[in-house]
Design a protein around this motif. Structure first.
Motif, mmCIF file in Angstrom:
data_model
loop_
_atom_site.group_PDB
_atom_site.id
_atom_site.type_symbol
_atom_site.label_atom_id
_atom_site.label_comp_id
_atom_site.label_asym_id
_atom_site.label_seq_id
_atom_site.Cartn_x
_atom_site.Cartn_y
_atom_site.Cartn_z
ATOM 1 N N GLN A 72 -8.313 -2.314 -5.140
ATOM 2 C CA GLN A 72 -8.194 -1.616 -4.621
ATOM 3 C C GLN A 72 -8.888 -1.150 -3.681
ATOM 4 N N TYR A 82 -13.569 -3.092 -1.211
ATOM 5 C CA TYR A 82 -14.353 -4.377 -2.616
ATOM 6 C C TYR A 82 -14.628 -5.527 -2.354
ATOM 7 N N PHE A 94 -5.537 3.904 -2.132
ATOM 8 C CA PHE A 94 -5.013 4.931 -2.901
ATOM 9 C C PHE A 94 -4.921 4.371 -4.007
ATOM 10 N N ARG A 95 -5.198 4.314 -5.338
ATOM 11 C CA ARG A 95 -5.524 4.376 -6.374
ATOM 12 C C ARG A 95 -3.971 3.601 -7.175
ATOM 13 N N GLU A 96 -3.853 2.768 -7.904
ATOM 14 C CA GLU A 96 -2.761 1.848 -8.567
ATOM 15 C C GLU A 96 -1.721 2.693 -8.741
ATOM 16 N N ASP A 97 -0.860 3.616 -7.999
ATOM 17 C CA ASP A 97 0.214 4.539 -8.486
ATOM 18 C C ASP A 97 1.124 4.149 -8.188
#
Length: 124
Positions: free
Chosen positions: A105, A108, A86-89
Motif C-alpha cells: 500500500q 510505503y 488504494f487499499r487491497e481491493d
C-alpha cells in the motif's frame, strides 16, 4: 540489503523517485517507467536482467492488470510487487490470483519496501 535490477512502473514521479532512492540505499539498481506501455518496452529489452517489477495498479494508457498480464506473457517467471494508493481491493485481489508476488500500500516506508522486495527475491 539486496542486489539486482528492479523495474519501477508508476505514473507518479514522486513515487518512482522515492522507490528508486529507497532501493538504491538497499543495494539495488533501478530503472523507472511512467506508465505500463513504457514499462513493457523496458521489460522486453531487460527481461533477463530484471529481478523484480514494482507495478502501480492505477495508471493511464495501460493499467496495472493489463501490464501484469503482458509481462507474464513475455516471461512467466517474472516477479512482481503490486502497489497502489488504494487499499487491497478486488482489483488487487484479481491480479494477486493471477500470480503477483505481493501487494504494498502507498505510501510505503523504506522498511516496508525493503522487506517486500527481499521476501519476493527469496522465493524460488
Amino acid at each position: 540489503k539486496g542486489f539486482g535490477l528492479v523495474l519501477i512502473i508508476d505514473d507518479e514521479m514522486i513515487m518512482r523517485e522515492m522507490a528508486s532512492s529507497i532501493l538504491h540505499e538497499c543495494g539495488y539498481t533501478t530503472i523507472t517507467a511512467e506508465n505500463g506501455k513504457e514499462g513493457l518496452e523496458i521489460f522486453k529489452s531487460q527481461k533477463d536482467n530484471i529481478k523484480v517489477v514494482i507495478l502501480d495498479m492505477v495508471m493511464p494508457e495501460m493499467g496495472g492488470k493489463e501490464t501484469f498480464i503482458k509481462i507474464k506473457e513475455i516471461k512467466s517467471t517474472a516477479k512482481m510487487l503490486l502497489s497502489s494508493g488504494f487499499r487491497e481491493d478486488e482489483r488487487v485481489q484479481s491480479v494477486l490470483k493471477l500470480g503477483a508476488d505481493g501487494f504494498l500500500q502507498k505510501p510505503y516506508t523504506l522498511e516496508k519496501l525493503a522487506v517486500a522486495i527481499n521476501e519476493i527475491t527469496q522465493k524460488s
